[in-house]
Design a protein around this motif. Structure first.
Motif, PDB file in Angstrom:
ATOM      1  N   GLU A 105      58.658 -23.870   8.354  1.00 34.16           N
ATOM      2  CA  GLU A 105      58.861 -22.819   9.222  1.00 34.16           C
ATOM      3  C   GLU A 105      59.778 -23.546  10.475  1.00 34.16           C
ATOM      4  O   GLU A 105      59.367 -23.401  11.542  1.00 34.16           O
ATOM      5  N   ASN A 106      60.976 -24.205  10.041  1.00 32.84           N
ATOM      6  CA  ASN A 106      61.700 -24.960  10.955  1.00 32.84           C
ATOM      7  C   ASN A 106      60.868 -25.815  11.896  1.00 32.84           C
ATOM      8  O   ASN A 106      61.543 -26.072  13.146  1.00 32.84           O
ATOM      9  N   ASP A 107      59.844 -26.330  11.477  1.00 35.13           N
ATOM     10  CA  ASP A 107      59.225 -27.089  12.549  1.00 35.13           C
ATOM     11  C   ASP A 107      59.508 -28.718  12.183  1.00 35.13           C
ATOM     12  O   ASP A 107      59.056 -29.302  11.257  1.00 35.13           O
ATOM     13  N   GLU A 108      60.611 -29.035  12.883  1.00 33.89           N
ATOM     14  CA  GLU A 108      61.264 -30.407  12.324  1.00 33.89           C
ATOM     15  C   GLU A 108      60.463 -31.521  12.935  1.00 33.89           C
ATOM     16  O   GLU A 108      60.542 -32.585  12.520  1.00 33.89           O
ATOM     17  N   ASP A 109      59.451 -31.340  13.849  1.00 35.44           N
ATOM     18  CA  ASP A 109      58.759 -32.476  14.114  1.00 35.44           C
ATOM     19  C   ASP A 109      57.364 -32.610  13.483  1.00 35.44           C
ATOM     20  O   ASP A 109      57.100 -33.700  13.400  1.00 35.44           O
ATOM     21  N   HIS A 110      57.265 -31.891  12.181  1.00 40.01           N
ATOM     22  CA  HIS A 110      56.370 -32.285  11.229  1.00 40.01           C
ATOM     23  C   HIS A 110      56.794 -32.252   9.862  1.00 40.01           C
ATOM     24  O   HIS A 110      56.303 -31.158   9.096  1.00 40.01           O
ATOM     25  N   PRO A 111      57.653 -32.842   9.312  1.00 44.34           N
ATOM     26  CA  PRO A 111      58.304 -32.653   8.005  1.00 44.34           C
ATOM     27  C   PRO A 111      57.374 -33.082   7.043  1.00 44.34           C
ATOM     28  O   PRO A 111      56.448 -33.994   7.289  1.00 44.34           O
ATOM     29  N   TRP A 112      57.197 -32.437   5.814  1.00 45.87           N
ATOM     30  CA  TRP A 112      56.306 -32.933   4.753  1.00 45.87           C
ATOM     31  C   TRP A 112      57.093 -34.094   3.966  1.00 45.87           C
ATOM     32  O   TRP A 112      58.267 -33.906   3.348  1.00 45.87           O
ATOM     33  N   LEU A 113      56.511 -34.923   3.966  1.00 47.19           N
ATOM     34  CA  LEU A 113      56.913 -36.360   3.045  1.00 47.19           C
ATOM     35  C   LEU A 113      56.209 -36.512   2.002  1.00 47.19           C
ATOM     36  O   LEU A 113      55.012 -36.663   2.045  1.00 47.19           O
ATOM     37  N   LEU A 114      56.954 -36.458   0.885  1.00 55.13           N
ATOM     38  CA  LEU A 114      56.115 -36.549  -0.451  1.00 55.13           C
ATOM     39  C   LEU A 114      55.422 -37.832  -0.735  1.00 55.13           C
ATOM     40  O   LEU A 114      56.003 -38.927  -0.189  1.00 55.13           O
ATOM     41  N   ASP A 115      54.235 -37.832  -1.001  1.00 58.78           N
ATOM     42  CA  ASP A 115      53.613 -38.881  -1.577  1.00 58.78           C
ATOM     43  C   ASP A 115      53.541 -39.106  -3.042  1.00 58.78           C
ATOM     44  O   ASP A 115      52.754 -38.461  -3.647  1.00 58.78           O
ATOM     45  N   PRO A 116      54.406 -39.862  -3.729  1.00 60.58           N
ATOM     46  CA  PRO A 116      54.507 -40.292  -4.919  1.00 60.58           C
ATOM     47  C   PRO A 116      53.362 -41.247  -5.543  1.00 60.58           C
ATOM     48  O   PRO A 116      53.691 -41.636  -6.866  1.00 60.58           O
ATOM     49  N   SER A 117      52.537 -41.607  -4.608  1.00 59.60           N
ATOM     50  CA  SER A 117      51.410 -42.557  -5.236  1.00 59.60           C
ATOM     51  C   SER A 117      50.738 -42.316  -6.489  1.00 59.60           C
ATOM     52  O   SER A 117      50.171 -43.193  -7.049  1.00 59.60           O
ATOM     53  N   GLY A 118      50.671 -41.161  -6.571  1.00 62.98           N
ATOM     54  CA  GLY A 118      49.829 -40.660  -7.932  1.00 62.98           C
ATOM     55  C   GLY A 118      50.198 -39.327  -8.311  1.00 62.98           C
ATOM     56  O   GLY A 118      50.862 -38.512  -7.558  1.00 62.98           O
ATOM     57  N   PRO A 119      49.621 -38.704  -9.355  1.00 65.71           N
ATOM     58  CA  PRO A 119      49.968 -37.435  -9.807  1.00 65.71           C
ATOM     59  C   PRO A 119      49.469 -36.593  -9.217  1.00 65.71           C
ATOM     60  O   PRO A 119      48.224 -36.613  -8.481  1.00 65.71           O
ATOM     61  N   PHE A 120      49.895 -35.306  -9.137  1.00 67.25           N
ATOM     62  CA  PHE A 120      49.281 -33.925  -8.514  1.00 67.25           C
ATOM     63  C   PHE A 120      47.957 -33.895  -9.020  1.00 67.25           C
ATOM     64  O   PHE A 120      47.999 -33.797 -10.159  1.00 67.25           O
TER      65      PHE A 120
END
Length: 237
Positions: A105-120
């Motif tokens: 929602e255009n909230d650049e202060d809180h981007p989602w950073l992918l956690d690839p440490s394990g499967p979904f």
């Protein structure tokens, strides 16, 4: 990000073909038709965020240590790094403070950073996975959590960070792909056996992740999901 005029995909037997023409232009055309139908003039803003260059996509993948699903990579390279889609709008992939992330929602202060440490972790596997996580941290639930969310256990084990850890665990191995309004979201699985598939999440308390399916009950990939939205959008317009 750099704006580039790249060819985009078109439909051949329901498949988005990289390197052909059509989808980007079709979306722009239907968005403009809707504005005209509502008596509005042309938008001052571009319909899509700029596409990502091959070098930028390589940066995204190197940062997270994953290969993006092919259909999503094609979308970023040939259609846009964010724009109209199923729901209200597709989340934007952008570089913020030197890191790539998805903006809610255009909230650049809180981007989602992918956690690839394990499967979904699928909803049906969530409870067993969280019991194992809590046990590994030295806390063993004596009874099964009534809501199967184990947020209380996370708070006991991880203290003030428990809420954030629990939230991030829910989205591990996946990225938010669409804002569906009123707290509802769409997710694209990046890591695990269902890589490239999508999940829908409602806004209730601890709602399950549900697969997106077509009219025949077949599970969507990113490509089929986006094309279904576009075709419905065109018919409505």
């Amino acid at each position: 990000m750099h704006e580039a005029e790249l060819r985009v995909g078109e439909v051949h037997g329901g498949v988005l073909q990289p390197g052909s023409s059509g989808v980007r232009e079709r979306v722009i055309a239907v968005e403009e038709a809707e504005r005209r139908a509502r008596g509005r003039g042309p938008s001052r803003y571009p319909t899509f965020e700029p596409v990502l260059t091959p070098a930028e996509i390589a940066e995204v993948e190197a940062q997270f240590g994953v290969a993006l699903p092919d259909e999503y990579r094609t979308f970023l390279a040939e259609v846009g790094a964010g724009g109209p889609g199923a729901g209200i709008r597709a989340h934007v992939v952008g570089r913020i403070d030197g890191k790539w992330g998805l903006v809610w929602e255009n909230d650049e202060d809180h981007p989602w950073l992918l956690d690839p440490s394990g499967p979904f972790v699928e909803t049906e596997d969530w409870a067993d996975q969280q019991i194992a996580t809590l046990c590994a941290a030295g806390y063993e639930p004596t009874t099964r959590d009534e809501d199967d969310d184990y947020l209380g256990g996370y708070r006991k084990v991880f203290g003030d960070a428990g809420d954030d850890d629990w939230f991030l665990e829910h989205g591990r191995g996946a990225i938010p792909i669409s804002d569906n309004g009123c707290g509802m979201t769409g997710w694209l699985i990046i890591v695990g056996p269902h890589r490239g598939r999508l999940r829908d999440r409602d806004c209730a308390v601890n709602p399950p992740f549900e697969p997106y399916v077509d009219a025949n009950g077949n599970r969507h990939t990113f490509r089929s999901w986006y094309l279904e939205w576009l075709e419905q959008h065109e018919r409505a317009a």
